[in-house]
Design an enzyme around this catalytic site. Structure first.
Site, mmCIF file in Angstrom:
data_model
loop_
_atom_site.group_PDB
_atom_site.id
_atom_site.type_symbol
_atom_site.label_atom_id
_atom_site.label_comp_id
_atom_site.label_asym_id
_atom_site.label_seq_id
_atom_site.Cartn_x
_atom_site.Cartn_y
_atom_site.Cartn_z
ATOM 1 N N TYR A 86 3.275 4.036 17.714
ATOM 2 C CA TYR A 86 2.879 3.490 16.417
ATOM 3 C C TYR A 86 1.394 3.734 16.122
ATOM 4 O O TYR A 86 0.981 4.878 16.005
ATOM 5 C CB TYR A 86 3.269 2.006 16.393
ATOM 6 N N ARG A 101 7.482 1.637 19.255
ATOM 7 C CA ARG A 101 7.370 0.431 18.442
ATOM 8 C C ARG A 101 6.617 -0.666 19.195
ATOM 9 O O ARG A 101 6.505 -0.630 20.432
ATOM 10 C CB ARG A 101 8.770 -0.086 18.080
ATOM 11 N N GLY A 110 -2.242 -3.067 7.834
ATOM 12 C CA GLY A 110 -1.422 -1.868 7.787
ATOM 13 C C GLY A 110 -1.316 -1.164 9.126
ATOM 14 O O GLY A 110 -0.438 -0.340 9.332
ATOM 15 N N TRP A 140 0.825 -1.211 0.000
ATOM 16 C CA TRP A 140 0.000 0.000 0.000
ATOM 17 C C TRP A 140 0.850 1.248 0.000
ATOM 18 O O TRP A 140 0.439 2.272 -0.545
ATOM 19 C CB TRP A 140 -1.078 -0.038 1.068
ATOM 20 N N ASP A 158 -0.461 -2.205 12.349
ATOM 21 C CA ASP A 158 0.129 -3.394 12.959
ATOM 22 C C ASP A 158 -0.273 -3.666 14.401
ATOM 23 O O ASP A 158 -0.696 -4.765 14.737
ATOM 24 C CB ASP A 158 1.657 -3.305 12.892
ATOM 25 N N GLU A 174 7.148 9.225 9.444
ATOM 26 C CA GLU A 174 6.181 8.134 9.313
ATOM 27 C C GLU A 174 4.880 8.489 10.037
ATOM 28 O O GLU A 174 3.787 8.286 9.521
ATOM 29 C CB GLU A 174 6.801 6.874 9.910
ATOM 30 N N TYR A 179 16.319 -5.489 6.896
ATOM 31 C CA TYR A 179 14.942 -5.571 7.354
ATOM 32 C C TYR A 179 14.644 -6.993 7.817
ATOM 33 O O TYR A 179 15.063 -7.969 7.192
ATOM 34 C CB TYR A 179 13.952 -5.183 6.249
#
Length: 445
Positions: free
Chosen positions: A374, A215, A179, A41, A181, A418, A87
């Site tokens: 997040y 996170r 998306g 996405w 999470d 972000e 990653y």
């Protein structure tokens, strides 16, 4: 001029420079350090931002993503860039090439999917192509002709493989597929996921975002990785996943996005004389999933709910998911007005302590709200963009403009973060995030 000194031209130039810097040739990394590959996405939103710069480059972005489409129609949530490390979990953890019968053999991908926002990108590419000369229009139209079957196959897979009970709601087998999470939406479903024995792992995200409060926790990551093991055990087979996954949730937000995407793709198909059977199917799915979303809503407030398939319980949260019907429509007009008042009121955009009047991922009045963590509180510019775009599409021009204006004020620091702390406006998470820059470019288009 923005409220921190950049003119619109300067901010657009910074955003364009960021996308060029994150360009790997035929794909754009979601963010160079934390997300160095292509996310599904993200790629759609990146294409939206690339379209005003170069229709041709936007087409390449979607071509790369669709080239990694699985044979069953699924678009995977990650397409891994060759020779790029840093990653986790990477290809060696997913093992899709060796396990999944439908996975592409020429490229490494993950084994799950993400929200189907791609039709929006196709529409924006066509919109921008109309403003250019014949050769640019030809590029966009040739792309549509060539990729139309793939786009319909993607939608068909979602409407069949992921509508388990045929009730117009898409089932997810991992929170990553949403998306969002670690949203509070998944707290109860994840409580039923008991991680067993699995290979050891070392998280890479905390090397980039060193403030662990931003996170997901290690306990959450254990569950995330355990779900991968469950998928691998049945070789990512659609039929088996529906039976064995310990996380299975009907996601009302993804379902609303899907209904909206079907509406958009059907309109494109009609305009460009695509096969009538395809357009008919798309319209049918748009209606079915719109009805599926509306069926979850509270009769008075209009707020939508997710459904935990494993526990058989509805999951009502004060998160962005409650506003799913505002994306796809279908609510009674009076109820819709109530839901809009909630969106614009003190629980969300109108909370008196917000730095900018944009929707936080979780309501500041919710018990689950965490302003720096997040999807549990911070503001995501890409969500502001999505609601602004959807509102404009539904004819709510003033509401769309207000979100756009506030979103641009927030992005005016030029960090293209972000996500952002909702009260202070501080940039959080990964910096140089491609889809944040893309949202800015479309707004300034």
């Amino acid at each position: 001029m923005t409220d921190r000194g950049f003119t619109s031209t300067q901010l657009a130039a910074r955003a364009a420079y960021l996308l060029r810097g994150n360009d790997l040739g035929t794909m754009t990394s979601a963010a160079p350090r934390l997300y160095p590959h292509m996310w599904s996405w993200d790629a759609a939103f990146v294409a939206v931002g690339l379209a005003p710069l170069s229709v041709e480059r936007a087409v390449v972005e979607l071509d790369t993503l669709l080239s990694a489409q699985w044979k069953n129609g699924m678009i995977p949530h990650i397409v891994f860039a060759n020779g790029v490390d840093g990653y986790f979990p990477g290809p060696s953890r997913w093992l899709t090439q060796s396990l999944a019968a439908h996975a592409p053999s020429h490229t490494h991908t993950s084994g799950i999917t993400q929200p189907p926002v791609h039709a929006i990108a196709v529409q924006r590419i066509l919109d921008h192509a109309r403003r250019h000369g014949r050769s640019t229009r030809a590029v966009a139209e040739e792309f549509l002709d060539r990729r139309w079957p793939d786009l319909v196959r993607w939608h068909r897979w979602l409407a069949t493989a992921r509508d388990i009970d045929g009730n117009g709601r898409i089932a997810l087998y991992h929170g990553w597929e949403s998306g969002m999470d670690n949203s509070p939406r998944w707290d109860a479903p994840y409580a039923g996921v008991v991680a067993g024995s699995m290979p050891e792992y070392l998280r890479a995200d905390l090397d980039v975002v060193t403030d662990a409060r931003q996170r997901p926790t290690d306990v959450e990551y254990d569950r995330y990785l355990w779900l991968l093991e469950e998928m691998k055990a049945v070789r990512y087979d659609d039929t088996e996943l529906a039976k064995v996954m310990s996380f299975a949730v009907e996601d009302v937000f993804v379902s609303a996005v899907f209904s909206m995407a079907c509406q958009v793709l059907a309109a494109i198909g009609e305009e460009h004389s695509m096969p009538r059977a395809d357009v008919r199917d798309l319209n049918s799915w748009a209606d079915r999933f719109q009805q599926g979303v509306v069926a979850t809503t509270d009769a008075r407030s209009g707020a939508a709910k997710d459904f935990d398939i494993r526990s058989g319980r509805w999951v009502a949260t004060e998160t962005l998911a409650m506003f799913a019907p505002l994306l796809c429509g279908g609510l009674d007009r009076d109820v819709e007005r109530v839901l809009l008042r909630t969106f614009e009121g003190p629980k969300f955009c109108g909370h008196p302590d917000l730095r900018y009047a944009v929707p936080p991922s979780t309501s500041p009045v919710s018990r689950e709200f965490r302003p720096r963590e997040y999807w549990r509180g911070p503001v995501w510019p890409v969500m502001t963009w999505l609601f602004s775009w959807a509102f404009a599409r539904r004819g709510w021009a003033e509401r769309a403009y207000l979100l756009k204006s506030e979103g641009l004020r927030q992005a005016a620091d030029g960090s293209f973060a972000e996500y952002y702390e909702p009260f202070t406006g501080a940039p959080l998470g990964s910096m140089q995030q491609s889809w944040t820059a893309a949202a800015v470019l479309d707004w300034l288009g």
